[in-house]
Design an enzyme around this catalytic site. Structure first.
Site, PDB file in Angstrom:
ATOM      1  N   ALA A  10       0.842  -1.259  -0.001  1.00  0.00           N
ATOM      2  CA  ALA A  10       0.014  -0.080  -0.055  1.00  0.00           C
ATOM      3  C   ALA A  10       0.847   1.436   0.134  1.00  0.00           C
ATOM      4  O   ALA A  10       0.821   2.143  -0.821  1.00  0.00           O
ATOM      5  CB  ALA A  10      -0.997   0.086   1.383  1.00  0.00           C
ATOM      6  N   ALA A 130      -2.498   4.828   3.798  1.00  0.00           N
ATOM      7  CA  ALA A 130      -2.744   3.917   2.453  1.00  0.00           C
ATOM      8  C   ALA A 130      -3.195   2.730   2.632  1.00  0.00           C
ATOM      9  O   ALA A 130      -2.751   2.108   3.623  1.00  0.00           O
ATOM     10  CB  ALA A 130      -1.429   3.913   1.599  1.00  0.00           C
ATOM     11  N   LYS A 186       7.084   8.416  16.460  1.00  0.00           N
ATOM     12  CA  LYS A 186       6.049   7.828  15.836  1.00  0.00           C
ATOM     13  C   LYS A 186       5.550   6.543  16.322  1.00  0.00           C
ATOM     14  O   LYS A 186       4.294   6.043  16.354  1.00  0.00           O
ATOM     15  CB  LYS A 186       6.799   7.584  14.484  1.00  0.00           C
ATOM     16  CG  LYS A 186       5.754   6.693  13.556  1.00  0.00           C
ATOM     17  CD  LYS A 186       4.688   7.289  12.804  1.00  0.00           C
ATOM     18  CE  LYS A 186       3.652   6.651  12.180  1.00  0.00           C
ATOM     19  NZ  LYS A 186       4.020   5.967  11.065  1.00  0.00           N
ATOM     20  N   ASN A 194      -2.597   1.592  16.109  1.00  0.00           N
ATOM     21  CA  ASN A 194      -2.661   0.155  15.464  1.00  0.00           C
ATOM     22  C   ASN A 194      -3.255  -0.919  16.224  1.00  0.00           C
ATOM     23  O   ASN A 194      -4.147  -1.427  15.685  1.00  0.00           O
ATOM     24  CB  ASN A 194      -1.233  -0.122  15.112  1.00  0.00           C
ATOM     25  CG  ASN A 194      -0.657   0.891  13.989  1.00  0.00           C
ATOM     26  OD1 ASN A 194      -1.033   1.932  14.037  1.00  0.00           O
ATOM     27  ND2 ASN A 194       0.184   0.232  13.084  1.00  0.00           N
ATOM     28  N   ASN A 204      -9.030   4.662  11.817  1.00  0.00           N
ATOM     29  CA  ASN A 204      -8.318   5.303  12.735  1.00  0.00           C
ATOM     30  C   ASN A 204      -8.958   6.268  13.684  1.00  0.00           C
ATOM     31  O   ASN A 204      -8.688   6.721  14.716  1.00  0.00           O
ATOM     32  CB  ASN A 204      -7.113   6.219  12.251  1.00  0.00           C
ATOM     33  CG  ASN A 204      -6.256   5.037  11.613  1.00  0.00           C
ATOM     34  OD1 ASN A 204      -6.270   3.857  11.686  1.00  0.00           O
ATOM     35  ND2 ASN A 204      -5.105   5.601  10.700  1.00  0.00           N
ATOM     36  N   GLU A 269       2.896  -6.339  12.639  1.00  0.00           N
ATOM     37  CA  GLU A 269       4.075  -5.728  13.116  1.00  0.00           C
ATOM     38  C   GLU A 269       4.123  -5.542  14.728  1.00  0.00           C
ATOM     39  O   GLU A 269       4.952  -4.801  15.452  1.00  0.00           O
ATOM     40  CB  GLU A 269       4.178  -4.240  12.479  1.00  0.00           C
ATOM     41  CG  GLU A 269       4.467  -4.722  11.039  1.00  0.00           C
ATOM     42  CD  GLU A 269       4.624  -3.080  10.340  1.00  0.00           C
ATOM     43  OE1 GLU A 269       5.580  -3.201   9.610  1.00  0.00           O
ATOM     44  OE2 GLU A 269       3.892  -2.298  10.628  1.00  0.00           O
TER      45      GLU A 269
HETATM   46  O1  KPL Z   1       1.090   4.432  10.767  1.00  0.00           O
HETATM   47  C1  KPL Z   1       0.196   4.177  10.523  1.00  0.00           C
HETATM   48  C2  KPL Z   1      -0.435   2.678  10.203  1.00  0.00           C
HETATM   49  O2  KPL Z   1      -1.268   2.414   9.848  1.00  0.00           O
HETATM   50  O3  KPL Z   1       0.309   1.869  10.303  1.00  0.00           O
HETATM   51  C3  KPL Z   1      -0.995   5.167  10.820  1.00  0.00           C
HETATM   52  C4  KPL Z   1      -0.184   6.470  10.973  1.00  0.00           C
HETATM   53  C5  KPL Z   1      -1.701   5.164  12.069  1.00  0.00           C
HETATM   54  C6  KPL Z   1      -1.727   5.267   9.635  1.00  0.00           C
HETATM   55  O4  KPL Z   1      -3.047   4.419   9.514  1.00  0.00           O
END
Ligand code: KPL
Length: 303
Positions: A10, A130, A186, A194, A204, A269
């Site tokens: 994506a 994405a 981050k 997540n 989200n 992850e």
């Molecule tokens: O990094 C993201 C993810 O989905 O892994 C965010 C920023 C939360 C965007 O969906």
């Protein structure tokens, strides 16, 4: 500048598509999603954003040959796929290429540094959202900043040029001299958004719209923040919460990458996100029961 995207799913296809649209020579490499590669070879990458559809012709391939003369290699595979991906591309990797990872989480850098010199390694974060909605089709569900820095060494004009080309493709990008802090800031976002969106099957935006999820997310962030402070994060609790909620609002319609993985029955992850907070917490003697609980619950839901 020739750019090769390794792990064109994506986010990789979004970045590759936008760079190709801006006139860069881009190759998308994905050895495992053959249907996606074939669709791109036939019809180009299709980026859907609100009512707009951007279609860009980009060469796509399932073999790593295009890497040999790449100036920039973007690593977009999932954190847990990093070691294997690097082993696959290593024979073709040019030592003069810059290697850029915008992957979620922390801890996969060691896998990259087995094959890439720290001076040629750029590590960063992105808040672009994405989703792969079908072979060759990406929904661009959230726009956010991208920040990158050099793993070792001072900034160089070549890095400025890389940032300039990302910007020229419409990807808001900045340089940071504090990569570790950047990654942990981050991580706070991913720690909350997540696993909770994946467990509760929500997009989200639910992290700010649903009062119960919002309360849990805030507690998870505050717990992770105590660990993140050891990695240079100087935010107060309210600032950290605000960062997370701002991303949740800006990517409200996005399906988080972890929810996408859970829905597809793929590994997540989690070990590089909440699991990394737990491991670091243990090392530092900081309790992280909420992050441990989320790690265990996600592992129940994914292979
Ligand atoms: O990094 C993201 C993810 O989905 O892994 C965010 C920023 C939360 C965007 O969906």
């Amino acid at each position: 500048m020739k750019i090769c995207i390794v792990g064109a799913g994506a986010l990789g296809s979004l970045f590759g598509g936008l760079l190709a649209r801006a006139g860069m020579a881009v190759w998308l490499y994905n050895p495992s999603n053959v249907a996606h590669v074939h669709a791109i070879q036939r019809d180009g990458v299709c980026i859907e954003r609100d009512a707009e559809i951007i279609t860009v012709a980009v060469p796509a391939t399932t073999t790593p040959d295009a890497l040999a003369d790449a100036d920039l290699v973007g690593i977009f595979v999932k954190a847990h796929q990093t070691g294997r991906a690097l082993e696959q591309i290593a024979p073709k990797l040019n030592p003069r290429s810059w290697v850029l990872s915008l992957q979620n989480g922390v801890g996969m850098e060691a896998e990259i540094l087995r094959f890439v010199s720290p001076e040629r390694f750029l590590r960063g974060v992105t808040s672009q959202g994405a989703t792969l909605v079908g072979p060759g089709r990406v929904r661009w569900a959230g726009v956010g900043p991208t920040v990158l820095g050099r793993w070792s060494g001072p900034p160089t004009p070549e890095i400025d040029a890389i940032i300039a080309l990302l910007r020229s493709a419409g990807i808001e990008t900045d340089y940071s001299g504090e990569v570790e802090r950047l990654l942990w800031e981050k991580l706070l976002v991913n720690c909350a958004i997540n696993p909770l969106t994946a467990l509760f099957e929500r997009s989200n935006g639910a992290i700010v719209e649903d009062p119960q999820l919002r309360e849990v997310a805030r507690a998870v962030v505050c717990e992770a923040l105590r660990v993140a402070r050891a990695h240079g994060v100087g935010l107060g609790e309210l600032e950290a919460i605000d960062r997370v909620e701002t991303v949740a609002r800006r990517t409200a319609q996005n399906i988080s990458s972890m929810l996408q993985d859970v829905r597809r029955g793929r590994p997540t992850e989690i070990d590089y996100i909440n699991g990394a907070v737990v491991r670091e917490g243990e090392r530092l003697g900081i309790p992280t029961p909420l992050n441990l609980l989320l790690t265990k619950l996600i592992k129940e839901r994914s292979p």
